[in-house]
Design a protein around this motif. Structure first.
Motif, PDB file in Angstrom:
ATOM      1  N   ALA A   1     -50.410 -78.764  14.045  1.00  0.00           N
ATOM      2  CA  ALA A   1     -49.448 -79.662  14.689  1.00  0.00           C
ATOM      3  C   ALA A   1     -49.343 -79.319  16.168  1.00  0.00           C
ATOM      4  N   ILE A   2     -49.470 -80.342  17.005  1.00  0.00           N
ATOM      5  CA  ILE A   2     -49.228 -80.209  18.434  1.00  0.00           C
ATOM      6  C   ILE A   2     -47.790 -80.650  18.683  1.00  0.00           C
ATOM      7  N   VAL A   3     -46.969 -79.783  19.259  1.00  0.00           N
ATOM      8  CA  VAL A   3     -45.569 -80.086  19.525  1.00  0.00           C
ATOM      9  C   VAL A   3     -45.391 -80.219  21.032  1.00  0.00           C
ATOM     10  N   ILE A   4     -44.928 -81.387  21.463  1.00  0.00           N
ATOM     11  CA  ILE A   4     -44.701 -81.641  22.883  1.00  0.00           C
ATOM     12  C   ILE A   4     -43.211 -81.517  23.159  1.00  0.00           C
ATOM     13  N   GLY A   5     -42.822 -80.414  23.807  1.00  0.00           N
ATOM     14  CA  GLY A   5     -41.418 -80.179  24.122  1.00  0.00           C
ATOM     15  C   GLY A   5     -40.879 -78.958  23.419  1.00  0.00           C
ATOM     16  N   ALA A   6     -40.319 -78.032  24.204  1.00  0.00           N
ATOM     17  CA  ALA A   6     -39.773 -76.790  23.653  1.00  0.00           C
ATOM     18  C   ALA A   6     -38.253 -76.783  23.722  1.00  0.00           C
TER      19      ALA A   6
ATOM     20  N   GLN B   1     -43.254 -79.003  29.586  1.00  0.00           N
ATOM     21  CA  GLN B   1     -43.610 -79.333  30.965  1.00  0.00           C
ATOM     22  C   GLN B   1     -42.891 -78.470  32.002  1.00  0.00           C
ATOM     23  N   VAL B   2     -41.697 -77.950  31.691  1.00  0.00           N
ATOM     24  CA  VAL B   2     -41.019 -77.105  32.665  1.00  0.00           C
ATOM     25  C   VAL B   2     -41.662 -75.719  32.666  1.00  0.00           C
ATOM     26  N   THR B   3     -41.441 -75.001  33.747  1.00  0.00           N
ATOM     27  CA  THR B   3     -42.076 -73.688  33.881  1.00  0.00           C
ATOM     28  C   THR B   3     -41.185 -72.556  33.414  1.00  0.00           C
TER      29      THR B   3
ATOM     30  N   VAL C   1     -42.167 -66.498  22.417  1.00  0.00           N
ATOM     31  CA  VAL C   1     -42.164 -67.001  23.799  1.00  0.00           C
ATOM     32  C   VAL C   1     -43.577 -67.032  24.370  1.00  0.00           C
ATOM     33  N   ASP C   2     -44.352 -66.013  24.081  1.00  0.00           N
ATOM     34  CA  ASP C   2     -45.713 -65.923  24.633  1.00  0.00           C
ATOM     35  C   ASP C   2     -46.650 -66.978  24.055  1.00  0.00           C
ATOM     36  N   ASP C   3     -46.228 -67.600  22.959  1.00  0.00           N
ATOM     37  CA  ASP C   3     -47.065 -68.624  22.334  1.00  0.00           C
ATOM     38  C   ASP C   3     -46.729 -70.034  22.815  1.00  0.00           C
ATOM     39  N   ILE C   4     -45.744 -70.164  23.707  1.00  0.00           N
ATOM     40  CA  ILE C   4     -45.366 -71.476  24.251  1.00  0.00           C
ATOM     41  C   ILE C   4     -46.127 -71.700  25.555  1.00  0.00           C
ATOM     42  N   HIS C   5     -46.740 -72.866  25.688  1.00  0.00           N
ATOM     43  CA  HIS C   5     -47.507 -73.208  26.889  1.00  0.00           C
ATOM     44  C   HIS C   5     -46.578 -73.925  27.874  1.00  0.00           C
ATOM     45  N   PHE C   6     -46.127 -73.213  28.901  1.00  0.00           N
ATOM     46  CA  PHE C   6     -45.209 -73.793  29.885  1.00  0.00           C
ATOM     47  C   PHE C   6     -45.977 -74.464  31.016  1.00  0.00           C
ATOM     48  N   GLY C   7     -45.269 -75.344  31.744  1.00  0.00           N
ATOM     49  CA  GLY C   7     -45.881 -76.020  32.881  1.00  0.00           C
ATOM     50  C   GLY C   7     -46.956 -77.015  32.482  1.00  0.00           C
ATOM     51  N   MET C   8     -46.811 -77.597  31.285  1.00  0.00           N
ATOM     52  CA  MET C   8     -47.831 -78.510  30.753  1.00  0.00           C
ATOM     53  C   MET C   8     -47.212 -79.899  30.553  1.00  0.00           C
ATOM     54  N   ARG C   9     -47.480 -80.788  31.485  1.00  0.00           N
ATOM     55  CA  ARG C   9     -46.958 -82.157  31.408  1.00  0.00           C
ATOM     56  C   ARG C   9     -48.000 -83.068  30.776  1.00  0.00           C
ATOM     57  N   MET C  10     -47.637 -83.653  29.634  1.00  0.00           N
ATOM     58  CA  MET C  10     -48.559 -84.549  28.940  1.00  0.00           C
ATOM     59  C   MET C  10     -48.668 -85.876  29.682  1.00  0.00           C
TER      60      MET C  10
ATOM     61  N   SER D   1     -56.439 -80.418  31.048  1.00  0.00           N
ATOM     62  CA  SER D   1     -56.706 -79.764  29.765  1.00  0.00           C
ATOM     63  C   SER D   1     -56.239 -80.654  28.614  1.00  0.00           C
ATOM     64  N   THR D   2     -56.702 -80.334  27.409  1.00  0.00           N
ATOM     65  CA  THR D   2     -56.349 -81.115  26.225  1.00  0.00           C
ATOM     66  C   THR D   2     -55.953 -80.197  25.079  1.00  0.00           C
ATOM     67  N   ALA D   3     -55.269 -80.774  24.098  1.00  0.00           N
ATOM     68  CA  ALA D   3     -54.932 -80.084  22.850  1.00  0.00           C
ATOM     69  C   ALA D   3     -55.133 -81.080  21.722  1.00  0.00           C
ATOM     70  N   THR D   4     -55.799 -80.649  20.669  1.00  0.00           N
ATOM     71  CA  THR D   4     -56.123 -81.534  19.551  1.00  0.00           C
ATOM     72  C   THR D   4     -55.583 -80.952  18.249  1.00  0.00           C
ATOM     73  N   GLY D   5     -55.016 -81.812  17.418  1.00  0.00           N
ATOM     74  CA  GLY D   5     -54.487 -81.372  16.135  1.00  0.00           C
ATOM     75  C   GLY D   5     -54.507 -82.493  15.122  1.00  0.00           C
TER      76      GLY D   5
END
Length: 385
Positions: free
Chosen positions: A3-8, A31-33, A116-125, A143-147
């Motif tokens: 599962a790709i989750v957009i938004g933390a 998307q926020v840093t 926390v280290d597993d969250i990709h910050f600064g990534m705007r879809m 970059s891309t993410a596929t799921g």
């Protein structure tokens, strides 16, 4: 399954934790840093706490939550008590104490639980592509993410929602501005274990206990959207609107720190019932952006997360089928809460002054029964009842 989750935010992280616990591979993109939640605190009513309990986070919620044993309404202009009552009957009816919590601390707790280290910050879809067997998110950096599925928990201005609906959605201005923050508990404002709300003139001032001897406070004022504002002038602006109110309100204004006081224009989105398109679905404000007037926005996002995880765990006809079943379970309840909050918003903020005055008179004869009945009706019907 991945599962790709957009938004933390609360909904995205709750969904990611639930799916991770179910054995899914998950990737979270934000998307926020850094962790900068909007708003100082949140009311996690009993349905939201039950969702956290389901994720094994009850002890963390107890640590973060304020002890709220009673509720009271006070005439904001005179300081006269309108009603005061225990919340014990509510807790007995629904089987769980609510917990007001500092929003940043709740967010951090969820981040730490997920990793926390597993969250990709600064990534705007910027794009979504679903080929029928997998879904791919493309980000601003290329970059891309596929799921196997994509969960859009990307908030009130959701790009995922635009993809699912095929067009942008207009947000509706609710007609008022909310100032909020945290201050040390001061019993001049209200008892340390009570949610105290001052009302009058279609405006509202409230204090609510959170952990570590703090009150969450907020001020509501009906105002046009888009007014210019300088954060440093918070005290002056609030004094302009509340300077003739009771002394306790003046004391609260004098106590707050303008630089840590948030100002938020309040919007919602008309309820809609298409949350899923192929392998893409919505969670939280992306699916049901609501005003905070019944305290159910965050709780409803948590309900989404639990309901989605259950749908994906128990249905075996494929991702698309499971997401449609999730949608069918959630949209009616979530939409109903949006409309309930809107109705309460209009009464509280004097859209019809006569209706608001009638509400003030009702509060003066309230023993808590009617208010608790309304809160219970918001809590009941959650996926863990």
């Amino acid at each position: 399954m991945k599962a790709i989750v957009i938004g933390a935010g609360m909904g995205g992280l709750s969904a990611a934790i639930a799916l991770k616990q179910a054995g899914f591979e998950t990737e979270v993109y934000e998307q926020v840093t850094e962790n900068k939640p909007v708003g100082a605190a949140i009311s996690v009513w009993s349905n939201g706490v039950k969702c956290m309990n389901y994720l094994g986070l009850h002890e963390q919620m107890v640590k973060l939550g304020g002890v709220m044993d009673s509720m009271a309404y006070v005439d904001g202009l005179t300081g006269e008590s309108m009603c005061q009552f225990s919340l014990a009957p509510l807790i007995d009816q629904v089987g769980q104490r609510p917990f007001p919590v500092a929003r940043a601390e709740l967010q951090l707790m969820l981040m730490q639980e997920y990793g926390v280290d597993d969250i990709h910050f600064g990534m705007r879809m910027v794009d979504i592509a679903d080929d029928g067997s997998q879904v791919t998110a493309t980000f601003a950096d290329g970059s891309t993410a596929t799921g196997d599925l994509l969960i859009g928990a990307d908030g009130a201005k959701s790009m995922t929602r635009d993809y699912v609906l095929g067009a942008p959605t207009e947000r509706r201005y609710a007609g008022y501005v909310n100032w909020n923050g945290l201050v040390p508990v001061n019993t001049d404002f209200g008892p340390a274990d009570q949610w105290t709300t001052y009302v009058g003139e279609g405006k509202r001032v409230s204090v609510m206990p959170v952990s570590e001897g703090r009150f969450y406070f907020f001020f509501d004022v009906p105002l046009p959207a888009g007014l210019e504002y300088d954060r440093s002038t918070a005290k002056e602006v609030l004094t302009e609107h509340f300077g003739h109110w009771a002394p306790w309100v003046q004391s609260l204004i004098a106590t707050l720190d303008p630089m840590t006081t948030n100002r938020v224009e309040i919007f919602d989105v008309e309820p809609f019932h298409t949350w899923t398109k192929g392998r893409v679905t919505l969670v939280g404000d992306a699916g049901h952006n609501t005003t905070p007037d019944i305290g159910q926005g965050g709780c409803s996002a948590m309900e989404d997360a639990i309901s989605l995880s259950i749908a994906l765990r128990v249905n075996t006809l494929g991702v698309e089928d499971a997401l449609q079943r999730y949608e069918k379970k959630r949209t009616e309840r979530a939409g109903d809460l949006v409309l309930r909050a809107r109705k309460r918003c209009d009464v509280t903020h004097a859209k019809d002054p006569a209706a608001t005055q009638a509400w003030y008179e009702e509060l003066r004869s309230e023993d808590g029964t009617g208010i608790i009945r309304g809160i219970v009706s918001n809590i009941e019907g959650n996926p863990l009842d």
